[in-house]
Design a protein around this motif. Structure first.
Motif: not given
Length: 239
Positions: A67, A69, A76-78
């Motif tokens: 994961y 980010k 904010s973005q993954t």
């Protein structure tokens, strides 16, 4: 006298091997990176690996997650989200180094060309050698893949799966591992290579450096065929 010494040596060797062979072992692996300031990022990598050694079966289980980010200018973005799990059972034949295997896996990679990729396979598995310093085994056989692309298109078909696994003991505290797998199908060929070196730093804990290469032969025009992952992680041996 010689017979007695030989018997004592055999018993001692058998006890040493019995001490080394664990009926069940499991490692947990975790890596975490966080930055703050002009750019804020959070990266996490986790992995569980388990091995079960029985009289007639030798089984392996694996779960991996990744994961990431990023936050730039308060947005904010993954940018990475991946899960993978697999299980393989090896049934030992008359020669325990000769085996018949069954394998199943599932992968969900949010930022790849595929919504998911899943495989079942079976065939022949063999441990070519295992000694105090190294071991080498392989498996090969037919299977079936189930895949769904991000555009909703399903791709299911017959594949051939092949795997080679090599381990080398570099020293009393350091080990090298190389795993290569490929699943060859008419629509897509999926391959993976994982190279790693681990060093024991205390009882139960090791430091691991790894390089993972994931390759799909048929991807969308906006995606790359090869994904690479370099990581430094802490490994804990539960059993």
């Amino acid at each position: 006298m010689k017979a007695s010494l030989l018997l004592i040596g055999l018993v001692a060797s058998g006890q040493a091997l019995a001490a080394e062979e664990k009926p069940f072992s499991m490692d947990g692996e975790f890596g975490f990176i966080a930055t703050s300031g002009n750019t804020e990022t959070t990266s996490m990598k986790g992995k569980l690996s388990a091995h079960q050694e029985l009289e007639m079966w030798s089984n392996d289980y694996k779960f991996e997650s990744l994961y990431k980010k990023d936050e730039v200018n308060d947005v904010s973005q993954t940018t990475a989200q991946k899960y993978f799990l697999s299980a393989q059972g090896n049934y030992k034949l008359t020669n325990p180094d000769h085996r018949v295997f069954g394998f199943a896996s599932y992968e969900d990679d949010r930022f790849s060309s595929f919504d998911y990729q899943s495989t079942i396979a079976g065939g022949w598995s063999q441990k070519l050698w295992q000694d105090d310093s190294s071991k080498f085994d392989y498996s090969i056989g037919p299977g079936y893949s189930f895949a769904k692309r991000q555009d909703g298109t399903s791709e299911n078909g017959v594949i051939v799966r092949g795997v080679v696994n090599y381990e080398l003991k570099l020293s009393k505290t350091a080990n090298f591992k190389q795993l290569i797998s490929t699943e060859v199908g008419s629509d897509n060929t999926k391959s993976k290579s994982e190279s790693s070196i681990s060093a024991k730093i205390s009882d139960g804990f090791s430091l691991k450096v790894s390089l993972v290469l994931d390759h799909n032969s048929d991807v969308a025009d906006t995606k790359k065929n090869l994904d690479t992952q370099t990581a430094v992680t802490l490994v804990y041996t539960f059993f």
